[in-house]
Design a protein around this motif. Structure first.
Motif, PDB file in Angstrom:
ATOM      1  N   GLY A 326      11.609 -16.487  -5.548  1.00  0.00           N
ATOM      2  CA  GLY A 326      12.895 -16.203  -6.218  1.00  0.00           C
ATOM      3  C   GLY A 326      12.820 -14.584  -6.261  1.00  0.00           C
ATOM      4  N   ALA A 327      11.914 -13.831  -5.650  1.00  0.00           N
ATOM      5  CA  ALA A 327      11.707 -12.536  -5.600  1.00  0.00           C
ATOM      6  C   ALA A 327      12.647 -12.023  -4.698  1.00  0.00           C
ATOM      7  N   SER A 328      13.502 -10.760  -4.903  1.00  0.00           N
ATOM      8  CA  SER A 328      14.394 -10.227  -4.089  1.00  0.00           C
ATOM      9  C   SER A 328      13.715  -9.011  -3.705  1.00  0.00           C
ATOM     10  N   LEU A 329      12.639  -9.059  -2.622  1.00  0.00           N
ATOM     11  CA  LEU A 329      12.073  -7.909  -2.132  1.00  0.00           C
ATOM     12  C   LEU A 329      12.062  -7.982  -0.759  1.00  0.00           C
ATOM     13  N   ASP A 330      12.062  -7.146  -0.110  1.00  0.00           N
ATOM     14  CA  ASP A 330      11.788  -6.574   1.355  1.00  0.00           C
ATOM     15  C   ASP A 330      10.424  -6.445   1.851  1.00  0.00           C
ATOM     16  N   LEU A 331      10.085  -6.305   3.223  1.00  0.00           N
ATOM     17  CA  LEU A 331       8.792  -6.073   3.309  1.00  0.00           C
ATOM     18  C   LEU A 331       8.229  -4.823   2.588  1.00  0.00           C
ATOM     19  N   LEU A 332       9.180  -3.597   2.691  1.00  0.00           N
ATOM     20  CA  LEU A 332       8.724  -2.485   2.068  1.00  0.00           C
ATOM     21  C   LEU A 332       8.257  -2.607   0.731  1.00  0.00           C
ATOM     22  N   GLY A 333       9.059  -3.369  -0.158  1.00  0.00           N
ATOM     23  CA  GLY A 333       8.978  -3.729  -1.589  1.00  0.00           C
ATOM     24  C   GLY A 333       7.600  -4.397  -1.918  1.00  0.00           C
ATOM     25  N   ILE A 334       7.318  -5.432  -0.890  1.00  0.00           N
ATOM     26  CA  ILE A 334       6.234  -6.191  -0.906  1.00  0.00           C
ATOM     27  C   ILE A 334       4.802  -5.206  -0.852  1.00  0.00           C
ATOM     28  N   LEU A 335       4.979  -4.302   0.170  1.00  0.00           N
ATOM     29  CA  LEU A 335       3.656  -3.565   0.539  1.00  0.00           C
ATOM     30  C   LEU A 335       3.540  -2.372  -0.550  1.00  0.00           C
ATOM     31  N   GLN A 336       4.711  -2.009  -1.156  1.00  0.00           N
ATOM     32  CA  GLN A 336       4.418  -1.087  -2.279  1.00  0.00           C
ATOM     33  C   GLN A 336       3.957  -1.803  -3.452  1.00  0.00           C
ATOM     34  N   LYS A 337       4.619  -2.836  -3.901  1.00  0.00           N
ATOM     35  CA  LYS A 337       4.198  -3.456  -5.324  1.00  0.00           C
ATOM     36  C   LYS A 337       2.850  -3.806  -5.153  1.00  0.00           C
ATOM     37  N   PHE A 338       2.213  -4.416  -3.996  1.00  0.00           N
ATOM     38  CA  PHE A 338       0.918  -5.010  -3.948  1.00  0.00           C
ATOM     39  C   PHE A 338      -0.132  -4.013  -3.370  1.00  0.00           C
ATOM     40  N   SER A 339       0.518  -2.656  -3.150  1.00  0.00           N
ATOM     41  CA  SER A 339      -0.542  -1.761  -2.244  1.00  0.00           C
ATOM     42  C   SER A 339      -1.257  -2.360  -1.250  1.00  0.00           C
ATOM     43  N   ILE A 340      -0.597  -3.005  -0.247  1.00  0.00           N
ATOM     44  CA  ILE A 340      -1.286  -3.572   0.763  1.00  0.00           C
ATOM     45  C   ILE A 340      -1.518  -2.627   1.890  1.00  0.00           C
ATOM     46  N   GLN A 341      -2.762  -2.323   2.425  1.00  0.00           N
ATOM     47  CA  GLN A 341      -3.062  -1.581   3.479  1.00  0.00           C
ATOM     48  C   GLN A 341      -4.021  -2.047   4.564  1.00  0.00           C
ATOM     49  N   SER A 342      -4.604  -3.265   4.206  1.00  0.00           N
ATOM     50  CA  SER A 342      -5.557  -3.695   5.100  1.00  0.00           C
ATOM     51  C   SER A 342      -4.728  -4.145   6.433  1.00  0.00           C
ATOM     52  N   LYS A 343      -5.259  -3.664   7.706  1.00  0.00           N
ATOM     53  CA  LYS A 343      -4.769  -4.096   8.951  1.00  0.00           C
ATOM     54  C   LYS A 343      -4.749  -5.593   9.274  1.00  0.00           C
ATOM     55  N   LYS A 344      -5.636  -6.038   8.666  1.00  0.00           N
ATOM     56  CA  LYS A 344      -5.803  -7.635   8.897  1.00  0.00           C
ATOM     57  C   LYS A 344      -4.694  -8.491   7.983  1.00  0.00           C
ATOM     58  N   THR A 345      -4.327  -7.795   6.765  1.00  0.00           N
ATOM     59  CA  THR A 345      -3.588  -8.634   5.988  1.00  0.00           C
ATOM     60  C   THR A 345      -1.986  -8.052   6.507  1.00  0.00           C
ATOM     61  N   VAL A 346      -2.027  -7.037   6.902  1.00  0.00           N
ATOM     62  CA  VAL A 346      -0.480  -6.462   7.628  1.00  0.00           C
ATOM     63  C   VAL A 346       0.084  -7.472   8.568  1.00  0.00           C
ATOM     64  N   GLU A 347      -1.271  -7.587   9.519  1.00  0.00           N
ATOM     65  CA  GLU A 347      -0.875  -8.601  10.790  1.00  0.00           C
ATOM     66  C   GLU A 347      -0.480  -9.698  10.404  1.00  0.00           C
ATOM     67  N   ALA A 348      -1.301 -10.449   9.398  1.00  0.00           N
ATOM     68  CA  ALA A 348      -0.883 -11.768   9.131  1.00  0.00           C
ATOM     69  C   ALA A 348       0.372 -11.856   8.487  1.00  0.00           C
ATOM     70  N   ILE A 349       0.937 -10.814   7.955  1.00  0.00           N
ATOM     71  CA  ILE A 349       2.138 -10.763   7.280  1.00  0.00           C
ATOM     72  C   ILE A 349       3.264 -10.748   8.372  1.00  0.00           C
ATOM     73  N   LEU A 350       2.897  -9.804   9.375  1.00  0.00           N
ATOM     74  CA  LEU A 350       4.036  -9.663  10.396  1.00  0.00           C
ATOM     75  C   LEU A 350       4.013 -10.856  11.119  1.00  0.00           C
ATOM     76  N   ASN A 351       3.153 -11.709  11.237  1.00  0.00           N
ATOM     77  CA  ASN A 351       3.362 -12.914  12.037  1.00  0.00           C
ATOM     78  C   ASN A 351       4.054 -14.096  11.139  1.00  0.00           C
ATOM     79  N   VAL A 352       4.240 -13.833  10.071  1.00  0.00           N
ATOM     80  CA  VAL A 352       5.187 -14.792   9.477  1.00  0.00           C
ATOM     81  C   VAL A 352       6.740 -14.370   9.214  1.00  0.00           C
ATOM     82  N   LEU A 353       6.983 -13.151   9.654  1.00  0.00           N
ATOM     83  CA  LEU A 353       8.396 -12.417   9.670  1.00  0.00           C
ATOM     84  C   LEU A 353       9.026 -13.317  10.968  1.00  0.00           C
TER      85      LEU A 353
END
Length: 570
Positions: A326-353
């Protein structure tokens, strides 16, 4: 060598024939000559039909009325003619014109009317030549003023300085101009037709052609185009934005009725913000679906990073251990809200887009009229998620472009949405951006000199702010390209009126056209428009054909079976 009489007969045949008829003639003549398949027929024309542009600059409307009358005269003589107001004339087209007539008035202290000022200024700038241009000027004025027809004289003089050749000398007219103008124009037409006879199409000797299997190209051709024109068709006060975009691309081939596909790029500011939030360098390589790309390439154009679906949000939530339902977030919003900076986590997220997919836009042009240009009509999609205003990815992307920008696209053929033979009547029903296809159709019918009648049904919200392509439609109607036009502006009265209501109002005449063999085309939004229009057509057939509902539906289905009913809806 053919006699002049036979040359004229052959020219008329070639000009009025369809592609299929020309192909048959080609085969027939080849059989008579016993030379097999040849490429000779396209060069049979003795003098190709000349095309004439008549452009007017007016303040009171006299120049427009006169120009419209002149177009009617030209079309009676089977001359392909284009009518355009100088304030809407694309200045870059002047170097491409061959026969150009301008009707221009003079106002004030010898000045051109405001509608012609941009054209007037353009031709008085240095830096270009018009060696191919054959022109004539019809100047309107009032002899009671000292600078009688001065604006017309200036245009005439300047076109000559730029290298243009006069078809006939300038004609200056006082307030009583009709007779002098028509006599002058007949002289112009005589010279245009003589030019066609004295400059025959170069003929080549028939050459045998060996027909070999052609390898089908892999994938679609991606064209690199330049935006020539870009403006909002809606007037101030409209709740809508509808962008008219003209794109030039070398080697471009398409047909009216086709679409072009555009893969949008993501918002540059959003991409920059993601790079900043993650702290990951733009050139860092990531594997997406086993293919290596830089972080910037993925964010810029390859992935959809906005308007994430519920399924994508669910998958991202599983990766970062958060409930995003139910969240109305885009990728930027998710990265900002949860302070995601790990390259491994970012790569995993990119692969489900989801990969960025192309959007298709029905063309609003015809290569017969626009050559290696394609035009599209784009409604900027605006919607709300909660209290946040959102925009459609591709329509927003296109709305932000400017003249001179580069744009990549491909052509999506639509073999099921093509015009019939030139002598067939056509009924076009296109509310909103559905007008795009029919702008292309009308340009096509005008350019080839089609003899069949054209009937347009168009609808929008308000006449004053949302009448898309109003001037062009009015010009086509005034010059006889468009025989009938029914307009429905839904919000201009208490009760909403749509194109289906106009269809019912015109039921008797519409059924008469159907009985006469007319072809019907619908373009625009699928729901509910296309369903409402089809129901209205069936009601018209039932009422004015004196049929039962079952028989009316059978008649409608027969239109489909005989390929006289075509739909391009989305």
């Amino acid at each position: 060598m053919l006699t002049k009489e036979k040359q004229a007969q052959l020219q008329a045949l070639v000009h009025n024939a369809t592609k299929e008829e020309l192909a048959w003639v080609n085969g027939y003549l080849s059989g008579l000559l016993g030379e097999g398949l040849t490429t000779a027929l396209p060069n049979l024309a003795v003098g190709a039909p000349q095309k004439l542009t008549i452009a007017y600059g007016t303040e009171t409307g006299n120049s427009k009325k006169l120009a419209t009358d002149l177009v009617a005269i030209a079309k009676q003589k089977k001359l392909l003619t284009k009518l355009v107001s100088l304030d809407q004339y694309r200045l870059s087209d002047l170097v491409k014109e061959e026969f150009f007539v301008t009707v221009i008035s003079t106002q004030g202290e010898g000045d051109p009317p405001p509608a012609a000022q941009k054209f007037y200024d353009h031709i008085h700038r240095s830096g270009f030549q018009l060696p191919q241009l054959k022109f004539s000027v019809l100047a309107l004025g009032d002899t009671s003023y000292p600078l009688f027809c001065k604006a017309g004289e200036d245009v005439d003089s300047q076109l000559e300085k730029l290298g243009g050749k006069r078809i006939v000398p300038i004609q200056k007219c006082d307030l009583d101009y009709q007779v002098d103008a028509e006599q002058w124009f007949h002289k112009v037409l005589d010279q245009v037709f003589q030019a066609g006879q004295s400059n025959p199409v170069e003929q080549t000797k028939p050459t045998e052609t060996v027909v070999k299997p052609v390898a089908k190209p892999v994938g679609k051709t991606i064209y690199q185009g330049e935006i020539l024109t870009h403006f909002n068709l809606n007037d101030r006060g409209s709740k809508k934005e509808t962008w008219h975009i003209e794109i030039a691309a070398g080697g471009l081939t398409y047909e009216s009725g086709d679409s072009i596909g555009i893969v949008p790029k993501n918002d540059p500011a959003t991409v920059a913000a993601i790079l900043s939030v993650t702290g990951i360098d733009a050139g860092t390589e990531f594997a997406y679906k086993s293919v290596s790309s830089s972080f910037y390439e993925l964010l810029d154009a390859k992935l959809n990073i906005a308007n994430l679906s519920e399924k994508v949000l669910e998958r991202i939530g599983a990766i970062i251990g958060q409930d995003l339902k139910g969240a109305s977030l885009d990728l930027l919003g998710i990265l900002q809200k949860f302070s995601i900076q790990s390259k491994k986590t970012v790569e995993a997220i990119l692969n489900v887009l989801i990969a960025q997919s192309p959007r298709l836009y029905t063309v609003s042009s015809s290569p017969a009229a626009q050559g290696e240009e394609v035009h599209i009509t784009v409604a900027r999609d605006i919607f709300w998620i909660g209290e946040e205003k959102k925009y459609g990815r591709c329509s927003d992307f296109l709305s932000k472009h400017q003249v001179g920008d580069q744009l990549s696209f491909f052509v999506q053929k639509n073999k099921r949405f093509k015009l019939p033979a030139h002598d067939k009547d056509v009924i076009m029903i296109g509310p909103g951006t559905g007008i795009a296809a029919f702008r292309g159709f009308l340009y096509e019918r005008e350019a080839i000199g089609a003899t069949g009648r054209n009937w347009l049904f168009f609808g929008e919200q308000h006449f004053a702010t949302d009448f898309l392509y109003q001037t062009e439609i009015q010009n086509w109607f005034a010059t006889g390209v468009l025989n009938k036009a029914e307009l429905a502006f839904s919000r201009d009265q208490k009760e909403k009126i749509y194109v289906q209501h106009r269809i019912k109002e015109q039921g008797a005449a519409l059924f008469e056209w159907l009985e006469g063999g007319a072809f019907v085309y619908i373009c625009g939004k699928k729901d509910p428009m296309s369903t409402d229009v089809e129901n209205a057509l069936i009601e018209v057939i039932q009422t004015h054909g004196n049929k039962t509902e079952e028989a009316a539906k059978a008649y409608f289905n027969e239109l489909k079976d005989k390929h006289r009913y075509h739909k391009d809806v989305y």
